[in-house]
Write an enzyme that holds these catalytic residues in place. Structure first.
Site, short mmCIF file in Angstrom:
data_model
loop_
_atom_site.label_atom_id
_atom_site.label_comp_id
_atom_site.label_asym_id
_atom_site.label_seq_id
_atom_site.Cartn_x
_atom_site.Cartn_y
_atom_site.Cartn_z
N GLU A 86 70.79 148.07 93.66
CA GLU A 86 71.22 146.73 93.25
C GLU A 86 70.08 145.94 92.66
O GLU A 86 68.93 146.13 93.01
CB GLU A 86 71.68 145.94 94.48
N CYS A 99 65.61 139.91 91.20
CA CYS A 99 65.23 140.56 92.44
C CYS A 99 65.51 142.05 92.25
O CYS A 99 66.66 142.45 92.03
CB CYS A 99 66.10 139.96 93.55
N CYS A 106 66.51 152.56 102.12
CA CYS A 106 65.23 152.16 102.70
C CYS A 106 65.04 152.88 104.03
O CYS A 106 66.00 153.08 104.77
CB CYS A 106 65.20 150.65 102.93
N CYS A 110 65.10 148.09 109.39
CA CYS A 110 65.17 146.75 109.99
C CYS A 110 66.62 146.52 110.44
O CYS A 110 67.55 146.74 109.66
CB CYS A 110 64.72 145.68 109.01
N CYS A 113 69.10 144.17 108.41
CA CYS A 113 69.13 144.33 106.95
C CYS A 113 70.16 145.37 106.54
O CYS A 113 70.18 146.49 107.09
CB CYS A 113 67.75 144.73 106.46
N GLY A 154 64.83 148.58 99.49
CA GLY A 154 63.64 149.42 99.62
C GLY A 154 62.39 148.67 100.03
O GLY A 154 62.32 147.44 100.00
N GLU A 155 61.39 149.45 100.40
CA GLU A 155 60.09 148.91 100.79
C GLU A 155 59.09 149.25 99.67
O GLU A 155 58.67 150.40 99.54
CB GLU A 155 59.66 149.53 102.14
N SER A 184 57.16 142.06 97.99
CA SER A 184 57.53 141.68 99.36
C SER A 184 57.49 142.91 100.25
O SER A 184 58.08 143.94 99.93
CB SER A 184 58.94 141.08 99.35
N SER A 207 57.57 139.98 105.10
CA SER A 207 58.78 139.69 105.87
C SER A 207 58.42 139.80 107.34
O SER A 207 58.44 140.88 107.92
CB SER A 207 59.88 140.70 105.50
N LEU A 208 58.10 138.67 107.94
CA LEU A 208 57.56 138.68 109.30
C LEU A 208 58.68 138.62 110.34
O LEU A 208 58.74 139.44 111.24
CB LEU A 208 56.58 137.50 109.46
N HIS A 209 59.52 137.60 110.24
CA HIS A 209 60.70 137.40 111.10
C HIS A 209 60.40 137.16 112.57
O HIS A 209 61.21 136.57 113.27
CB HIS A 209 61.71 138.55 110.98
N ASN A 283 71.90 136.41 106.30
CA ASN A 283 73.16 136.90 105.72
C ASN A 283 73.77 137.87 106.71
O ASN A 283 73.11 138.82 107.13
CB ASN A 283 72.88 137.66 104.42
N CYS A 326 70.34 141.90 100.36
CA CYS A 326 70.03 143.24 99.85
C CYS A 326 70.87 144.32 100.51
O CYS A 326 71.07 144.34 101.71
CB CYS A 326 68.54 143.53 99.96
N1 SAH Z 1 61.24 145.81 102.26
C1 SAH Z 1 60.77 144.59 101.68
C2 SAH Z 1 61.62 144.07 100.55
C3 SAH Z 1 63.12 144.11 100.70
S1 SAH Z 1 63.88 142.96 101.80
C4 SAH Z 1 60.59 143.54 102.73
O1 SAH Z 1 60.94 143.80 103.89
O2 SAH Z 1 60.06 142.48 102.43
C5 SAH Z 1 63.80 141.42 100.98
C6 SAH Z 1 63.90 140.23 101.92
O3 SAH Z 1 65.26 140.04 102.39
C7 SAH Z 1 63.05 140.40 103.15
O4 SAH Z 1 62.37 139.23 103.47
C8 SAH Z 1 64.08 140.77 104.18
O5 SAH Z 1 63.61 140.59 105.45
C9 SAH Z 1 65.23 139.87 103.79
N2 SAH Z 1 66.49 140.24 104.39
C10 SAH Z 1 66.94 141.47 104.67
N3 SAH Z 1 68.15 141.42 105.27
C11 SAH Z 1 68.47 140.13 105.36
C12 SAH Z 1 69.60 139.43 105.90
N4 SAH Z 1 70.62 140.08 106.45
N5 SAH Z 1 69.59 138.09 105.82
C13 SAH Z 1 68.56 137.43 105.26
N6 SAH Z 1 67.48 138.03 104.76
C14 SAH Z 1 67.42 139.36 104.81
#
Ligand code: SAH
Length: 343
Positions: A86, A99, A106, A110, A113, A154-155, A184, A207-209, A283, A326
């Site tokens: 995508e 994007c 991937c 996570c 995701c 993907g990463e 990212s 992407s720390l979270h 999301n 994503c």
């Molecule tokens: N692998 C990379 C890039 C892809 S994810 C990374 O982790 O940064 C791109 C962004 O979307 C990241 O910040 C990821 O954490 C976020 N993301 C993934 N799933 C999500 C969701 N369900 N809701 C909101 N953000 C999300």
């Protein structure tokens, strides 16, 4: 070889016998002007057909969905071997951003995701990445495509070589400024170290979270390999050597990472790095039941961070109605993979 996998010298070899200004016209037409071979009207028609034939496009459109009054356009593409990916084009008042995906699927897994829930198919080639940007630039029409973010599937740092070659192409041949290209990562330290030594000053988002190892292990299993302390150190040396601001991505999950304690832990991580925090409304995805934080609590959390001396922005949630998080569109769309590439 697909259209954007070929280098300029390979193009010259392929079109052997053509004068060098022609190679330049073709290269500039395909890259700088984002033209289809059939639109290269400054070269002979026969040559246009040759290029079309020798250099097929890598991406076949499968589905396009639009939301936010046409300002968010999400595209699902199929690759030559059947895999899906995508890209999302987003128009804002002051910029247009695409994007892009760096892998089909991937491997980072996570939990929240959509792509992580699907699993890994394969790395994308340089051309498959660059072509997403070209197609989006075409789609962008009168609005010039100004920014590229590697926040699709993907990463990117797990596919470093291809991603970096694509970054160089996007910068040099498509003419997008390096600062407007954001890589990212979920925190793949060897990749961050390699990024530290590259000349092009791209922007880095992490992407720390969660800034708590126990919680982060659950959300982003890669944290078991690259725990927070090590990630922090890698980011500190990146910052020292590049002097660029790092942004931290934080998808907001109710009760998981939206408490005052979570804010304090985040502030302790972010402040010494002088990092900027982006708070992202979660999301919903099929494999993650925990609800997202409501809008009011996101603003409250932002204020907590500000009170701890950390700058935070609440990200507008684009395209939720079209599954623009994503991997979501793809998760919805089951297209059979026809041919698997040998491992
Ligand atoms: N692998 C990379 C890039 C892809 S994810 C990374 O982790 O940064 C791109 C962004 O979307 C990241 O910040 C990821 O954490 C976020 N993301 C993934 N799933 C999500 C969701 N369900 N809701 C909101 N953000 C999300």
């Amino acid at each position: 070889m697909t259209r954007y996998d070929i280098s300029r010298s390979e193009l010259a070899e392929l079109l052997e016998g053509e004068p060098s200004y022609r190679i330049g016209q073709v290269w500039e037409g395909l890259h700088g002007q984002h033209r289809e071979p059939s639109e290269l009207t400054n070269i002979p028609k026969a040559l246009r057909s040759t290029i079309e034939e020798l250099l097929p496009a890598a991406l076949t459109p499968v589905r396009e969905v639009t939301s936010d009054n046409g300002k968010t356009i999400k595209q699902l593409w199929q690759l030559g071997d059947g895999y899906l990916l995508e890209s999302v084009l987003m128009h804002y008042r002051d910029r247009s951003t695409v994007c892009v995906s760096s892998q089909a699927g991937c491997a980072m897994a996570c939990s929240f995701c959509a792509t992580g829930q699907i699993g890994f198919d394969r790395h994308l080639t340089v051309g498959e990445i660059v072509e997403q940007v070209v197609r989006s630039a075409q789609n962008s029409k009168d609005k010039r495509l100004s920014n590229v973010v590697f926040m699709g599937m993907g990463e990117p740092l797990a596919n470093f070589d291809n991603v970096w070659s694509a970054v160089e192409r996007i910068h040099r041949d498509l003419g997008i400024s390096a600062r407007k290209i954001t890589v990212s990562t979920v925190g793949v330290i060897p990749g961050i170290e390699r990024l530290t030594h590259q000349a092009l000053p791209v922007s880095l988002a992490v992407s720390l979270h969660s800034a708590n190892d126990e919680t982060r292990n659950q959300l982003a299993p890669v944290n078991r390999t690259y725990p927070l302390r090590k990630l922090f150190e890698a980011l500190q040396s990146y910052k020292r050597s590049k002097n660029r601001r790092i942004s931290l991505e934080w998808a907001m999950m109710a009760g998981v990472n939206d408490t005052e304690l979570a804010g304090r832990e985040l502030a302790e991580f972010a402040r010494p790095l002088n990092a900027h925090v982006n708070l992202i409304p979660l999301n919903p995805t099929p494999g993650y039941e925990n609800p997202g934080t409501d809008q009011e609590s996101i603003v409250w959390f932002q204020q907590i961070l500000e009170s701890f001396g950390v700058n935070a922005t609440v990200r507008a949630n684009r395209g939720t109605d079209i599954d623009a998080a994503c991997g979501q569109l793809r998760a919805e769309h089951r297209v059979k993979v026809t041919k698997r590439r040998k491992p």
